[in-house]
Write a protein that holds these residues in place. Structure first.
Motif, PDB file in Angstrom:
ATOM      1  N   THR A   1      -3.504   5.782  -0.524  1.00 35.25           N
ATOM      2  CA  THR A   1      -4.874   4.846   0.186  1.00 35.25           C
ATOM      3  C   THR A   1      -5.052   5.569   1.490  1.00 35.25           C
ATOM      4  O   THR A   1      -6.022   5.128   2.117  1.00 35.25           O
ATOM      5  CB  THR A   1      -4.295   3.472   0.453  1.00 35.25           C
ATOM      6  OG1 THR A   1      -3.354   3.245   1.418  1.00 35.25           O
ATOM      7  CG2 THR A   1      -3.876   2.756  -0.880  1.00 35.25           C
TER       8      THR A   1
ATOM      9  N   PRO B   1      -9.896   2.430  -1.968  1.00 40.07           N
ATOM     10  CA  PRO B   1      -8.730   1.389  -2.521  1.00 40.07           C
ATOM     11  C   PRO B   1      -8.613   0.141  -2.217  1.00 40.07           C
ATOM     12  O   PRO B   1      -8.643  -0.838  -3.072  1.00 40.07           O
ATOM     13  CB  PRO B   1      -7.698   2.117  -2.233  1.00 40.07           C
ATOM     14  CG  PRO B   1      -7.929   3.927  -1.872  1.00 40.07           C
ATOM     15  CD  PRO B   1      -9.589   3.558  -1.248  1.00 40.07           C
TER      16      PRO B   1
ATOM     17  N   SER C   1       0.713  -1.306  -0.108  1.00 35.46           N
ATOM     18  CA  SER C   1      -0.069  -0.175  -0.080  1.00 35.46           C
ATOM     19  C   SER C   1       0.936   1.303   0.002  1.00 35.46           C
ATOM     20  O   SER C   1       1.865   1.345   0.754  1.00 35.46           O
ATOM     21  CB  SER C   1      -0.766  -0.055   1.401  1.00 35.46           C
ATOM     22  OG  SER C   1      -1.637  -1.156   1.313  1.00 35.46           O
TER      23      SER C   1
ATOM     24  N   GLN D   1      -6.123   2.960   5.857  1.00 30.29           N
ATOM     25  CA  GLN D   1      -6.642   3.270   4.569  1.00 30.29           C
ATOM     26  C   GLN D   1      -7.974   3.833   4.377  1.00 30.29           C
ATOM     27  O   GLN D   1      -8.879   3.445   5.233  1.00 30.29           O
ATOM     28  CB  GLN D   1      -6.309   2.049   3.720  1.00 30.29           C
ATOM     29  CG  GLN D   1      -4.952   1.575   3.540  1.00 30.29           C
ATOM     30  CD  GLN D   1      -4.756   0.567   2.611  1.00 30.29           C
ATOM     31  OE1 GLN D   1      -5.391   0.670   1.492  1.00 30.29           O
ATOM     32  NE2 GLN D   1      -4.096  -0.573   2.872  1.00 30.29           N
TER      33      GLN D   1
END
Length: 276
Positions: A32, A45, A28, A41
């Motif tokens: 995000t 996403p 990630s 996050q």
């Protein structure tokens, strides 16, 4: 990494929300990052990433339309390496059911179920009730840019997407917003229609907020998307409204459009509480 500068001039914006790793997992990136916690996050996403994996499993069976995707968000998803496992629960000639699990740092963070269908050309009468399908409240070219309420100097979801208001005032009650991915979901890949829908649909509770962001938290614990056809084009419109119950619960529901018209609906369950 992209050479485009972010709001934080000290570091460049990543080339995508995720980077595919050799071990089959995904790293990630800061794109995000969501509005509720700097280490967590945004839901869009990771839900889109799971949708991508499910869509590929379905395509391998010749089923090219994901008609439903449901995400159960078990705990906050950290900005970390994610592993996704997809299982085919049942596969028939024209329809298949899938489930998936997402893990981070040794813990399961989300579960998903999906239904995929085989596409086939079909002529239907032109005068059916509800048809032709409705268009978005306002065309893309007539929609003004939508600044994001939680935008900051720290790279996050607000950098990943671009928005334009098609109805109402975003983040102040029922509204419709066009969304476009400004960067890839997975670095080096062109995002597909389902990924674009999932990234946008999880913002329904945000753009239709009727509570003060500074006083309340209204996080969704799930997202269910139903699509009557595949999304076309770069832009997805989410026409959303929030409904609140008396005991800390609520719903955010939305109609989903592309430039050609209605493509589906989404719904989120909300857990509402005062900020500490």
């Amino acid at each position: 990494m992209s050479t485009l500068p972010s709001d934080d001039a000290q570091s460049p914006v990543p080339a995508g929300a995720y980077v595919a790793l050799d071990n089959g997992s995904y790293l990630s990136t800061d794109l995000t990052r969501g509005p509720w916690h700097p280490d967590h996050q945004h839901g869009g996403p990771p839900i889109a990433l799971a949708a991508r994996c499910v869509e590929r499993a379905a395509a391998a069976l010749g089923l090219t339309h994901v008609a439903r995707l449901t995400a159960n968000l078990l705990r906050p998803i950290p900005i970390a390496e994610l592993a996704i496992e997809v299982e085919t629960d049942y596969a028939g000639r024209n329809v298949a059911h899938f489930s998936a699990r997402m893990s981070a740092r040794g813990k399961e963070v989300a579960r998903f179920t999906a239904v995929a269908q085989r596409e086939a050309g079909l002529d239907i009468p032109a005068d059916l009730p509800g048809h032709p399908l409705p268009q978005a409240p306002r065309a893309l070219g007539q929609s003004a840019p939508a600044p994001f309420l939680f935008a900051s100097k720290t790279t996050g979801y607000h950098d990943l997407i671009e928005g334009r208001v098609a109805r109402g005032v975003a983040f102040r009650g029922p509204s419709a917003v066009w969304f476009r991915l400004r960067h890839a979901l997975v670095a080096g890949e062109a995002p597909g229609g389902l990924e674009r829908v999932a990234v946008a649909a999880d913002s329904g509770n945000g753009i239709s907020a009727i509570l003060d962001f500074h006083r309340y938290i209204f996080v969704n614990s799930d997202l269910s998307i139903n699509l009557l056809r595949k999304a076309q084009g770069d832009w997805i419109c989410i026409d959303a409204r929030t409904l609140l119950g008396p005991n800390g619960g609520g719903l955010a529901e939305a109609r989903i459009f592309d430039a050609q018209g209605l493509i589906g609906r989404s719904i989120q369950s909300l857990a509402i509480r005062l900020r500490e």
